[in-house]
Design a protein around this motif. Structure first.
Motif, mmCIF file in Angstrom:
data_model
loop_
_atom_site.group_PDB
_atom_site.id
_atom_site.type_symbol
_atom_site.label_atom_id
_atom_site.label_comp_id
_atom_site.label_asym_id
_atom_site.label_seq_id
_atom_site.Cartn_x
_atom_site.Cartn_y
_atom_site.Cartn_z
ATOM 1 N N ARG A 1 0.833 -1.212 0.000
ATOM 2 C CA ARG A 1 0.000 0.000 0.000
ATOM 3 C C ARG A 1 0.864 1.257 0.000
ATOM 4 N N LEU A 2 1.958 1.204 0.728
ATOM 5 C CA LEU A 2 2.826 2.378 0.791
ATOM 6 C C LEU A 2 3.408 2.699 -0.582
ATOM 7 N N ALA A 3 3.907 1.688 -1.283
ATOM 8 C CA ALA A 3 4.485 1.929 -2.615
ATOM 9 C C ALA A 3 3.440 2.461 -3.585
ATOM 10 N N ARG A 4 2.218 1.979 -3.468
ATOM 11 C CA ARG A 4 1.158 2.468 -4.353
ATOM 12 C C ARG A 4 0.771 3.909 -4.019
ATOM 13 N N ALA A 5 0.958 4.285 -2.769
ATOM 14 C CA ALA A 5 0.586 5.645 -2.354
ATOM 15 C C ALA A 5 1.658 6.669 -2.691
ATOM 16 N N VAL A 6 2.922 6.315 -2.460
ATOM 17 C CA VAL A 6 3.976 7.334 -2.556
ATOM 18 C C VAL A 6 5.018 7.037 -3.627
ATOM 19 N N GLY A 7 4.940 5.858 -4.251
ATOM 20 C CA GLY A 7 5.926 5.508 -5.262
ATOM 21 C C GLY A 7 7.074 4.691 -4.684
ATOM 22 N N LYS A 8 7.802 4.031 -5.589
ATOM 23 C CA LYS A 8 8.852 3.093 -5.188
ATOM 24 C C LYS A 8 9.939 3.735 -4.335
ATOM 25 N N PHE A 9 10.468 4.862 -4.742
ATOM 26 C CA PHE A 9 11.670 5.382 -4.117
ATOM 27 C C PHE A 9 11.423 5.920 -2.712
ATOM 28 N N LYS B 1 12.757 4.057 0.867
ATOM 29 C CA LYS B 1 13.480 4.779 1.915
ATOM 30 C C LYS B 1 12.833 4.542 3.276
ATOM 31 N N MET B 2 11.503 4.584 3.328
ATOM 32 C CA MET B 2 10.822 4.399 4.606
ATOM 33 C C MET B 2 10.991 2.988 5.149
ATOM 34 N N VAL B 3 10.775 1.981 4.311
ATOM 35 C CA VAL B 3 10.778 0.599 4.832
ATOM 36 C C VAL B 3 12.189 0.061 5.039
ATOM 37 N N LEU B 4 13.171 0.529 4.269
ATOM 38 C CA LEU B 4 14.543 0.046 4.432
ATOM 39 C C LEU B 4 15.279 0.752 5.563
ATOM 40 N N SER B 5 14.953 2.008 5.816
ATOM 41 C CA SER B 5 15.624 2.750 6.884
ATOM 42 C C SER B 5 14.886 2.671 8.210
ATOM 43 N N GLY B 6 13.567 2.475 8.148
ATOM 44 C CA GLY B 6 12.767 2.502 9.365
ATOM 45 C C GLY B 6 12.648 3.874 9.978
ATOM 46 N N GLN B 7 12.983 4.900 9.214
ATOM 47 C CA GLN B 7 12.942 6.270 9.724
ATOM 48 C C GLN B 7 11.560 6.887 9.529
ATOM 49 N N PRO B 8 11.107 7.702 10.480
ATOM 50 C CA PRO B 8 9.774 8.317 10.373
ATOM 51 C C PRO B 8 9.765 9.520 9.446
ATOM 52 N N VAL B 9 8.581 9.849 8.962
ATOM 53 C CA VAL B 9 8.360 11.106 8.250
ATOM 54 C C VAL B 9 7.292 11.878 9.010
ATOM 55 N N SER B 10 7.390 13.189 8.978
ATOM 56 C CA SER B 10 6.434 14.036 9.682
ATOM 57 C C SER B 10 5.112 14.097 8.929
#
Length: 256
Positions: A144-152, A156-165
């Motif tokens: 769902r995330l890739a479909r919402a925001v695109g691959k790149f 970044k979110m799933v490989l780093s585990g870092q949050p976004v505001s």
């Protein structure tokens, strides 16, 4: 105390609220089961026209409850059939608006992505941190995330585990709109009330066709859209809506 509470601020809008403040609304199996029960019932309730999904004004959901998962084996995890519980939310025919304050991490981010509209607070935080504890998202956090925001951005979110505001989530397409934290709940209710006043059959057809068309070819998706468009001309609400337009008066939609 119920882990999930349903409120009815008006007859046509239901609010589904996570209610584990002591655990920042972490998603355990009880929460998932109650969410499935409530969304199944609300999806069948002819009076309900829109649903607000929230964790309250402090946090949405801080993720899965790791205490229920840490010692589990692969077969045990499989036999929990958690995907079927999530499916009750994904298949709900009524429009769902997620009101996100605070943390929407891990399963909380995935839960928000099951909604149709996400209203995020400026101070909210979206994250898929599963990689940091040796696993990966398992309820839509890659797909769902890739479909919402695109691959790149998803990578970044799933490989780093870092949050976004919340602000970043809005800019990347993960949130429908971003508002001051104090306005999230009221804005979600405002949208739900506006949608609930519109013709229910048209709303349900729009949601169904938009979701089904995402995974179809353009030709097939356009055919689905065309058939749903034609079908709505069999409804009394279509006649009422157009006559009200001609009469310059508010329409009264009944869902028939």
């Amino acid at each position: 105390m119920d882990a999930v509470v349903v409120e009815r601020p008006n007859p046509q809008v239901a609010v589904v609220r996570l209610n584990r403040p002591e655990a920042r609304n972490a998603l355990n199996q009880q929460v998932r089961m109650q969410l499935a029960e409530h969304f199944t019932a609300l999806g069948r309730d002819p009076e309900v026209r829109a649903i607000v999904l929230t964790g309250g004004d402090k946090y949405f959901a801080a993720g899965a409850d790791l205490r229920e998962m840490a010692e589990a084996g692969a077969v045990e995890i499989m036999l929990r059939n958690t995907h079927r519980l999530w499916g009750a939310i994904a298949s709900c025919p009524k429009p769902v608006i997620a009101a996100v304050n605070g943390f929407a991490w891990g399963g909380g981010c995935e839960l928000a992505m099951h909604a149709d509209i996400i209203v995020a607070g400026e101070g909210s935080s979206f994250c898929q941190p599963e990689v940091k504890v040796g696993i990966m998202p398992g309820a839509g956090g890659t797909q769902r995330l890739a479909r919402a925001v695109g691959k790149f951005k998803a990578m970044k979110m799933v490989l780093s585990g870092q949050p976004v505001s919340g602000r970043e989530a809005g800019e990347m397409g993960l949130a429908s709109e971003v508002v001051p934290d104090a306005e999230v709940q009221s804005r979600a209710m405002e949208l739900a009330t506006q949608i609930a006043a519109l013709p229910p059959l048209a709303i349900m057809q729009i949601k169904e066709v938009l979701l089904a068309g995402q995974d179809a070819s353009l030709d097939a998706a356009l055919m689905l859209e065309r058939k749903a468009f034609q079908l709505l001309f069999a409804s009394r609400d279509q006649k009422e809506g157009m006559q009200a337009f001609f009469d310059k008066r508010p329409a009264g939609f009944e869902g028939v």
